[in-house]
Design an enzyme around this catalytic site. Structure first.
Site, short mmCIF file in Angstrom:
data_model
loop_
_atom_site.label_atom_id
_atom_site.label_comp_id
_atom_site.label_asym_id
_atom_site.label_seq_id
_atom_site.Cartn_x
_atom_site.Cartn_y
_atom_site.Cartn_z
CE LYS A 263 -3.03 2.89 3.11
NZ LYS A 263 -1.91 3.61 3.20
CB THR B 235 0.47 3.63 7.91
OG1 THR B 235 0.49 5.03 8.75
CG2 THR B 235 1.45 2.95 7.83
CG LEU C 131 -1.98 -1.15 6.73
CD1 LEU C 131 -0.64 -1.32 5.47
CD2 LEU C 131 -0.44 -0.70 7.54
CG ASP C 132 -3.08 5.20 10.48
OD1 ASP C 132 -4.20 4.10 10.21
OD2 ASP C 132 -2.46 5.34 10.99
CE1 TYR C 133 -5.73 9.38 1.43
CE2 TYR C 133 -4.97 11.14 2.37
CZ TYR C 133 -5.32 10.63 1.46
OH TYR C 133 -5.43 11.78 0.22
#
Length: 271
Positions: free
Chosen positions: A68, A106, A102-104
């Protein structure tokens, strides 16, 4: 015979929890009869199961790894119109969904699957699935901060479980730290570092259970290898379904190309 919610998750209709909600709402029918009991079992090969009147189809199990990038949200769709990780999955015909988030901001390893039972196990605290992150943090991280992270840090939602911490590089301006956690709280790693006085500048997940990111580039994805497949189900204490991956598909065109070369060589010798 399996529980209906498990069958619905395996069919890719919804997660196990969402499937339970569908059953309780009276949207699921078994052999023409509406079912509202969560303990109801069925045989997906013999029984007719419908959701809102539409029959379900049991899909082949699909498991893959995505690298990602930042600036993507880890959801199937986004009401704000932001790019989602689903936009990166080219040539994946089956419905899959992210396992965890997963955070935006990260990046890193995101496991994606259509196996609802596997998903539930991997996200359940009971199975202690390691999640390894590489964090670039502001300032030179010292021994005291490392010890705090290792013991557990008090956050607004409670003290974190002990973490494994390895300092990879220290500098007055920024440090690089590898941290292993087994929880899945919202923005947990960022909050932990901020609590010890070292805000995160960059964050990447490099490992999830037995799965390792390695050299997969941002935005790329790949199927699990047979060894990863077996190790992942073992980590979740599940009997693995038959392996489904690209190996046999990849070999077939290669054999045809080699066969073509041999044919051309034989033709040249005859001439």
């Amino acid at each position: 015979m399996e529980r209906l919610q498990k069958i619905l998750a395996q069919a890719g209709v919804a997660s196990r929890r969402k499937a339970e909600e569908l059953i309780l709402a009276g949207k699921v029918a078994l052999n023409g009869e509406i079912v509202r009991e969560l303990g109801t079992k069925a045989n997906p090969e013999k029984d007719k199961i419908t959701v809102d009147g539409r029959p379900i189809t049991i899909q082949a199990t699909v498991n893959l790894i995505l690298h990602k990038p930042t600036s993507y949200v880890t959801t199937v769709s986004d009401p704000e119109g932001r790019r989602t990780v689903m936009d990166l999955l080219t040539d994946v015909n089956q419905r899959v969904y992210p396992v965890g988030r997963l955070d935006y901001d990260t990046s890193g390893l995101l496991f994606m699957s259509n196996d609802g039972e596997l998903t539930n196990r991997l996200l359940h605290p009971r199975y202690h699935v390691d999640k390894v992150y590489r964090a670039t943090v502001l300032g030179m991280i010292e021994k005291q901060a490392v010890e705090q992270l290792t013991r557990g840090v008090r956050l607004e939602d409670g003290v974190t479980a002990p973490a494994e911490v390895h300092v990879l590089r220290k500098h007055p301006l920024e440090s690089v730290v590898e941290i292993t956690i087994r929880e899945g709280r919202n923005r947990q790693v960022r909050r932990m570092f901020e609590a010890v006085g070292h805000p995160v500048k960059r964050l990447k997940r490099v490992q999830f259970g037995p799965l390792v990111l390695d050299d997969l580039k941002p935005g790329e994805w790949r199927w699990l290898t047979p060894d990863e497949w077996a190790a992942l189900y073992a980590a979740a204490d599940l009997e693995p379904p038959p392996y489904a991956g690209p190996i046999e598909k990849a070999r077939t065109p290669q054999k045809k190309r080699q066969s073509g070369k041999r044919q051309r060589a034989q033709t040249a010798r005859r001439r």
